[in-house]
Design a protein around this motif. Structure first.
Motif, short mmCIF file in Angstrom:
data_model
loop_
_atom_site.label_atom_id
_atom_site.label_comp_id
_atom_site.label_asym_id
_atom_site.label_seq_id
_atom_site.Cartn_x
_atom_site.Cartn_y
_atom_site.Cartn_z
N PHE A 1 25.30 -73.76 -35.22
CA PHE A 1 25.55 -73.07 -33.95
C PHE A 1 27.04 -72.88 -33.69
CE2 PHE A 1 21.13 -74.28 -32.87
CZ PHE A 1 20.67 -72.99 -32.65
N GLN A 2 27.87 -73.79 -34.16
CA GLN A 2 29.32 -73.60 -34.00
C GLN A 2 29.78 -72.37 -34.78
OE1 GLN A 2 32.14 -76.85 -33.61
NE2 GLN A 2 30.45 -78.26 -34.01
N TYR A 3 29.27 -72.20 -35.99
CA TYR A 3 29.63 -71.02 -36.78
C TYR A 3 29.10 -69.74 -36.14
CZ TYR A 3 31.60 -73.66 -40.64
OH TYR A 3 32.41 -74.45 -41.41
N ILE A 4 27.87 -69.78 -35.64
CA ILE A 4 27.30 -68.58 -34.99
C ILE A 4 28.10 -68.23 -33.74
CG2 ILE A 4 25.29 -67.67 -33.76
CD1 ILE A 4 23.54 -69.23 -35.77
N ASN A 5 28.40 -69.21 -32.90
CA ASN A 5 29.16 -68.95 -31.68
C ASN A 5 30.57 -68.46 -32.00
OD1 ASN A 5 27.04 -69.57 -29.97
ND2 ASN A 5 27.70 -71.68 -29.66
N ALA A 6 31.20 -69.06 -33.00
CA ALA A 6 32.54 -68.62 -33.40
C ALA A 6 32.49 -67.20 -33.96
CB ALA A 6 33.14 -69.59 -34.41
N ALA A 7 31.44 -66.89 -34.73
CA ALA A 7 31.30 -65.54 -35.27
C ALA A 7 31.18 -64.52 -34.14
CB ALA A 7 30.08 -65.46 -36.19
N TYR A 8 30.40 -64.86 -33.13
CA TYR A 8 30.24 -63.95 -31.99
C TYR A 8 31.55 -63.83 -31.20
CZ TYR A 8 28.30 -61.83 -27.78
OH TYR A 8 28.05 -60.98 -26.72
N ALA A 9 32.23 -64.94 -30.99
CA ALA A 9 33.53 -64.89 -30.30
C ALA A 9 34.50 -64.00 -31.08
CB ALA A 9 34.10 -66.30 -30.14
N GLY A 10 34.54 -64.18 -32.39
CA GLY A 10 35.40 -63.34 -33.22
C GLY A 10 35.01 -61.88 -33.15
N GLN A 11 33.71 -61.61 -33.13
CA GLN A 11 33.25 -60.23 -33.01
C GLN A 11 33.75 -59.61 -31.72
OE1 GLN A 11 31.83 -58.49 -35.32
NE2 GLN A 11 30.94 -56.74 -34.28
N LEU A 12 33.64 -60.36 -30.61
CA LEU A 12 34.15 -59.85 -29.33
C LEU A 12 35.64 -59.57 -29.39
CD1 LEU A 12 32.27 -62.15 -26.76
CD2 LEU A 12 31.71 -59.79 -27.41
N LEU A 13 36.40 -60.48 -30.01
CA LEU A 13 37.84 -60.28 -30.15
C LEU A 13 38.16 -59.06 -31.01
CD1 LEU A 13 38.92 -64.00 -30.63
CD2 LEU A 13 39.51 -62.53 -28.67
N SER A 14 37.36 -58.87 -32.05
CA SER A 14 37.64 -57.76 -32.98
C SER A 14 37.38 -56.39 -32.37
CB SER A 14 36.79 -57.92 -34.25
OG SER A 14 35.45 -57.56 -34.02
N LEU A 15 36.50 -56.31 -31.39
CA LEU A 15 36.09 -55.01 -30.87
C LEU A 15 37.22 -54.23 -30.21
CD1 LEU A 15 32.53 -55.85 -29.48
CD2 LEU A 15 33.15 -54.69 -31.62
N SER A 16 38.21 -54.93 -29.67
CA SER A 16 39.32 -54.22 -29.02
C SER A 16 40.62 -54.31 -29.81
CB SER A 16 39.52 -54.77 -27.60
OG SER A 16 39.81 -56.14 -27.65
N SER A 17 40.53 -54.76 -31.05
CA SER A 17 41.77 -54.93 -31.83
C SER A 17 41.96 -53.82 -32.85
CB SER A 17 41.76 -56.29 -32.53
OG SER A 17 40.72 -56.35 -33.47
#
Length: 150
Positions: free
Chosen positions: A50-66
């Protein structure tokens, strides 16, 4: 590059995050999400997954505006933090994204549940080809842990 550890923002609201970013202007940011510590590092496969899944989702959110995006895939045996590097045209979308992630990780249990549900949906959608993922390394690490759970 400006480094932001989400632990430092855990008591901030969106306005305070905006103020913080205005005081430390940058185009390149390193965002750090700490590894959640457990009594036996690297042995709790469900928690690690779950830590990897949550981090992946957090990273995805960060990537969307970068403009550009990079991240590390930490070893579950070492429990090092998740690190994301982003380049932004302007930081105006970053405060709300940081607030969403910070609330989920540190301040609101309801926000963490909702974030985890969205992260699990992102995981499923990525593996089913519904969502384009920018964090495959983290998703694959989470997926590797599934055989150890069941």
């Amino acid at each position: 590059m400006k480094t932001i550890n989400l632990t430092d923002l855990k008591n901030y609201n969106c306005a305070l995050i905006e103020e913080y970013l205005e005081m430390h202007p940058a185009v390149l940011y390193e965002i750090i999400i700490p590894w959640e510590q457990h009594e036996s590092p690297g042995t709790d496969h469900l928690s690690c997954m779950f830590q990897y899944i949550n981090a992946a989702y957090a990273g995805q959110l960060l990537s969307l505006s970068s403009l550009s995006f990079g991240y590390n895939v930490p070893s579950p045996c070492q429990c090092t933090p998740f690190r994301f590097e982003i380049e932004l045209p302007v930081a105006n979308q970053l405060p709300q994204t940081l607030l969403t992630i910070t609330e989920a990780y540190f301040t609101h249990e309801d926000a963490m549940v909702e974030f985890s549900v969205q992260a699990a949906q992102y995981y499923d959608d990525a593996f089913n080809g519904i969502t384009h993922s920018n964090t495959w390394g983290l998703l694959l690490m989470a997926d590797k842990m599934l055989p150890n759970i069941w």
